[in-house]
Scaffold this motif. Structure first.
Motif, PDB file in Angstrom:
ATOM      1  N   ARG A 172      34.752  47.379  49.715  1.00 39.84           N
ATOM      2  CA  ARG A 172      34.809  45.954  49.201  1.00 39.84           C
ATOM      3  C   ARG A 172      33.561  45.345  48.876  1.00 39.84           C
ATOM      4  O   ARG A 172      33.385  44.450  48.106  1.00 39.84           O
ATOM      5  CB  ARG A 172      35.389  45.093  50.586  1.00 39.84           C
ATOM      6  N   ALA A 173      32.428  45.717  49.840  1.00 44.29           N
ATOM      7  CA  ALA A 173      30.906  45.326  49.465  1.00 44.29           C
ATOM      8  C   ALA A 173      30.648  45.738  48.094  1.00 44.29           C
ATOM      9  O   ALA A 173      30.031  44.830  47.179  1.00 44.29           O
ATOM     10  CB  ALA A 173      30.225  45.685  50.343  1.00 44.29           C
ATOM     11  N   LYS A 177      29.689  44.367  42.551  1.00 44.96           N
ATOM     12  CA  LYS A 177      29.819  44.262  41.143  1.00 44.96           C
ATOM     13  C   LYS A 177      30.374  43.233  40.353  1.00 44.96           C
ATOM     14  O   LYS A 177      30.036  42.743  39.104  1.00 44.96           O
ATOM     15  CB  LYS A 177      30.899  45.579  40.830  1.00 44.96           C
ATOM     16  N   GLN A 178      31.298  42.326  40.898  1.00 45.03           N
ATOM     17  CA  GLN A 178      32.033  41.068  40.613  1.00 45.03           C
ATOM     18  C   GLN A 178      30.666  40.192  40.430  1.00 45.03           C
ATOM     19  O   GLN A 178      30.795  39.292  39.421  1.00 45.03           O
ATOM     20  CB  GLN A 178      32.861  40.727  41.604  1.00 45.03           C
ATOM     21  N   ARG A 179      29.959  40.029  41.479  1.00 44.31           N
ATOM     22  CA  ARG A 179      28.787  39.061  41.311  1.00 44.31           C
ATOM     23  C   ARG A 179      28.068  39.448  40.139  1.00 44.31           C
ATOM     24  O   ARG A 179      27.519  38.484  39.414  1.00 44.31           O
ATOM     25  CB  ARG A 179      27.913  39.114  42.429  1.00 44.31           C
ATOM     26  N   ALA A 180      27.755  40.760  39.804  1.00 45.92           N
ATOM     27  CA  ALA A 180      26.722  41.051  38.924  1.00 45.92           C
ATOM     28  C   ALA A 180      27.587  40.707  37.616  1.00 45.92           C
ATOM     29  O   ALA A 180      27.041  40.120  36.506  1.00 45.92           O
ATOM     30  CB  ALA A 180      26.535  42.641  38.926  1.00 45.92           C
ATOM     31  N   GLU A 181      28.795  40.840  37.411  1.00 46.36           N
ATOM     32  CA  GLU A 181      29.771  40.534  36.204  1.00 46.36           C
ATOM     33  C   GLU A 181      29.743  39.254  35.985  1.00 46.36           C
ATOM     34  O   GLU A 181      29.356  38.570  35.002  1.00 46.36           O
ATOM     35  CB  GLU A 181      31.020  41.232  36.304  1.00 46.36           C
ATOM     36  N   GLU A 182      29.905  38.379  37.155  1.00 42.90           N
ATOM     37  CA  GLU A 182      29.768  37.003  36.882  1.00 42.90           C
ATOM     38  C   GLU A 182      28.387  36.342  36.445  1.00 42.90           C
ATOM     39  O   GLU A 182      28.340  35.425  35.554  1.00 42.90           O
ATOM     40  CB  GLU A 182      29.998  36.255  38.367  1.00 42.90           C
TER      41      GLU A 182
END
Length: 112
Positions: free
Chosen positions: A19-20, A25-30
Motif C-alpha cells: 500500500r505504501a 507511486k500515486q503521489r509521484a504520478e499526481e
C-alpha cells in the motif's frame, strides 16, 4: 497458532508495504500530472501572448496602410494648399515691399 500469527503479521506487513508503494507511486504520478498541467498552462499563456502580439502588429500595419492611403488621397489637396500658402506668402512680401516703397516715396517727396 504462533506460526499462523507470525504468518498473518508477515502478510499484514507485506500488505502495508505494498500500500505504501502504491501510495508513493500515486503521489509521484499526481506530481507528474501537476507538472504537466503547469507546463501546459505556461504554454497556453505564451501562445495567448504571441497571438495578442500578432493581433497588435496586424492592427498597427493596418493603421499604417490606412494612413498611407489617406496621405495618397490627400496629396493633391495638400499640394494645392501648399501652393496657396506660397502664393499668399509671396503676396504678403509684395505688399510689404510696395508699402515700404510708398513710404520711401512719401518720405522723399516730403523732403522736397
Amino acid at each position: 497458532d504462533y506460526a499462523s500469527s507470525a504468518q498473518r503479521a508477515k502478510e499484514k506487513k507485506a500488505l502495508q508495504q505494498q500500500r505504501a508503494e502504491e501510495k508513493k507511486k500515486q503521489r509521484a504520478e499526481e506530481k507528474k500530472a501537476l507538472q504537466r498541467q503547469k507546463w501546459r498552462e505556461r504554454d497556453e499563456k505564451e501562445a495567448l501572448k504571441e497571438q495578442q502580439k500578432r493581433r497588435e502588429r496586424a492592427e498597427r500595419e493596418k493603421q499604417a496602410l490606412a494612413a498611407k492611403d489617406l496621405a495618397k488621397q490627400r496629396a493633391p489637396e495638400m499640394r494645392k494648399l501648399a501652393q496657396m500658402k506660397r502664393v499668399e506668402d509671396a503676396k504678403k512680401k509684395y505688399d510689404a515691399s510696395v508699402a515700404a516703397a510708398q513710404a520711401a516715396l512719401e518720405a522723399w517727396s516730403a523732403s522736397l
